[in-house]
Design a protein around this motif. Structure first.
Motif, PDB file in Angstrom:
ATOM      1  N   UNK A   1      -8.086 109.378 -59.501  1.00 22.57           N
ATOM      2  CA  UNK A   1      -8.729 107.822 -58.654  1.00 22.57           C
ATOM      3  C   UNK A   1      -8.329 107.010 -59.082  1.00 22.57           C
ATOM      4  N   UNK A   2      -6.828 106.746 -60.125  1.00 16.02           N
ATOM      5  CA  UNK A   2      -6.019 105.808 -60.375  1.00 16.02           C
ATOM      6  C   UNK A   2      -5.385 105.615 -60.002  1.00 16.02           C
TER       7      UNK A   2
ATOM      8  N   UNK B   1      -0.349  99.611 -58.874  1.00 21.39           N
ATOM      9  CA  UNK B   1       0.730  99.314 -60.545  1.00 21.39           C
ATOM     10  C   UNK B   1       1.868  98.377 -59.737  1.00 21.39           C
ATOM     11  N   UNK B   2       2.010  96.857 -60.826  1.00 23.61           N
ATOM     12  CA  UNK B   2       3.736  96.282 -60.311  1.00 23.61           C
ATOM     13  C   UNK B   2       4.145  97.386 -61.536  1.00 23.61           C
TER      14      UNK B   2
ATOM     15  N   UNK C   1      -0.468 106.115 -54.923  1.00 20.49           N
ATOM     16  CA  UNK C   1      -0.407 107.428 -54.170  1.00 20.49           C
ATOM     17  C   UNK C   1       0.662 108.308 -55.051  1.00 20.49           C
ATOM     18  N   UNK C   2       1.349 107.439 -55.745  1.00 22.64           N
ATOM     19  CA  UNK C   2       2.288 108.730 -57.014  1.00 22.64           C
ATOM     20  C   UNK C   2       3.718 108.514 -55.965  1.00 22.64           C
ATOM     21  N   UNK C   3       3.754 107.651 -55.192  1.00 27.29           N
ATOM     22  CA  UNK C   3       4.476 106.955 -54.407  1.00 27.29           C
ATOM     23  C   UNK C   3       5.086 105.836 -54.799  1.00 27.29           C
ATOM     24  N   UNK C   4       6.484 105.555 -54.402  1.00 30.55           N
ATOM     25  CA  UNK C   4       6.699 103.962 -55.036  1.00 30.55           C
ATOM     26  C   UNK C   4       6.583 103.231 -53.457  1.00 30.55           C
ATOM     27  N   UNK C   5       6.096 101.982 -53.214  1.00 30.26           N
ATOM     28  CA  UNK C   5       6.191 101.078 -52.241  1.00 30.26           C
ATOM     29  C   UNK C   5       7.026  99.264 -52.764  1.00 30.26           C
ATOM     30  N   UNK C   6       6.257  98.623 -51.418  1.00 30.71           N
ATOM     31  CA  UNK C   6       7.491  97.802 -51.662  1.00 30.71           C
ATOM     32  C   UNK C   6       6.409  96.210 -51.229  1.00 30.71           C
TER      33      UNK C   6
END
Length: 164
Positions: free
Chosen positions: A15-16, A21-22, A158-163
């Motif tokens: 769920x988290x 998160x930044x 979702x367990x990955x980096x985003x910008x």
């Protein structure tokens, strides 16, 4: 009466993973030893005085240095610093010095390492550190501040980096 549901740790983590998160690197130093860890569990507590909190895994004995030093810096990352985030998260199995060699570091007020090109740096004196379940909640008063150039924020979702 409040009904309590049993929440399994894996379900909670799933769920988290939906919670953006930044990405930041919390750093400290004591007696010539530096420590840095990638975190997303950090936030503002107050603006007067400037106060933030960061959550650190207290099962890792290396994180004890934050409390012992009594200071930390929270270095807010941009999307361009994804490699740095991964290194301080432990990917690549780099030693401490190799991790720090990936960035340019200086200090502001407390002596904690601060990333010179971070989006923002909050240099803090620890007011309180409290164990809560698996983590240590560390609350710090901001005694030094630097705002860097604007850029796309580095987020973890979702367990990955985003910008953004």
């Amino acid at each position: 009466m409040l009904k309590r549901q049993i929440i399994e740790p894996n379900d909670y983590r799933d769920a988290m993973a939906r919670y953006a998160g930044h990405v930041q690197i919390a750093t400290t130093a004591l007696d010539g030893v530096r420590r840095g860890v990638t975190v997303t569990a950090a936030c503002s507590v107050s603006d007067n005085p400037g106060t933030i909190l960061v959550c650190l895994n207290h099962a890792n004995p290396n994180n004890r240095i934050f409390v012992d030093a009594g200071v930390f810096a929270l270095n807010t990352l941009t999307h361009a610093q994804e490699e740095l985030a991964s290194a301080f998260a432990g990917f690549g199995n780099l030693d401490v010095e190799a991790r720090f060699a990936l960035g340019e570091w200086d200090t502001i007020s407390t002596g904690a390492p601060t990333l010179s090109d971070a989006a923002a740096v909050f240099d803090c004196r620890i007011l309180e550190a409290k164990p809560v379940a698996t983590h240590m909640v560390v609350i710090g008063e901001v005694v030094g501040l630097r705002v860097g150039a604007p850029g796309p924020a580095l987020l973890y979702l979702d367990r990955g980096y985003r910008s953004l």
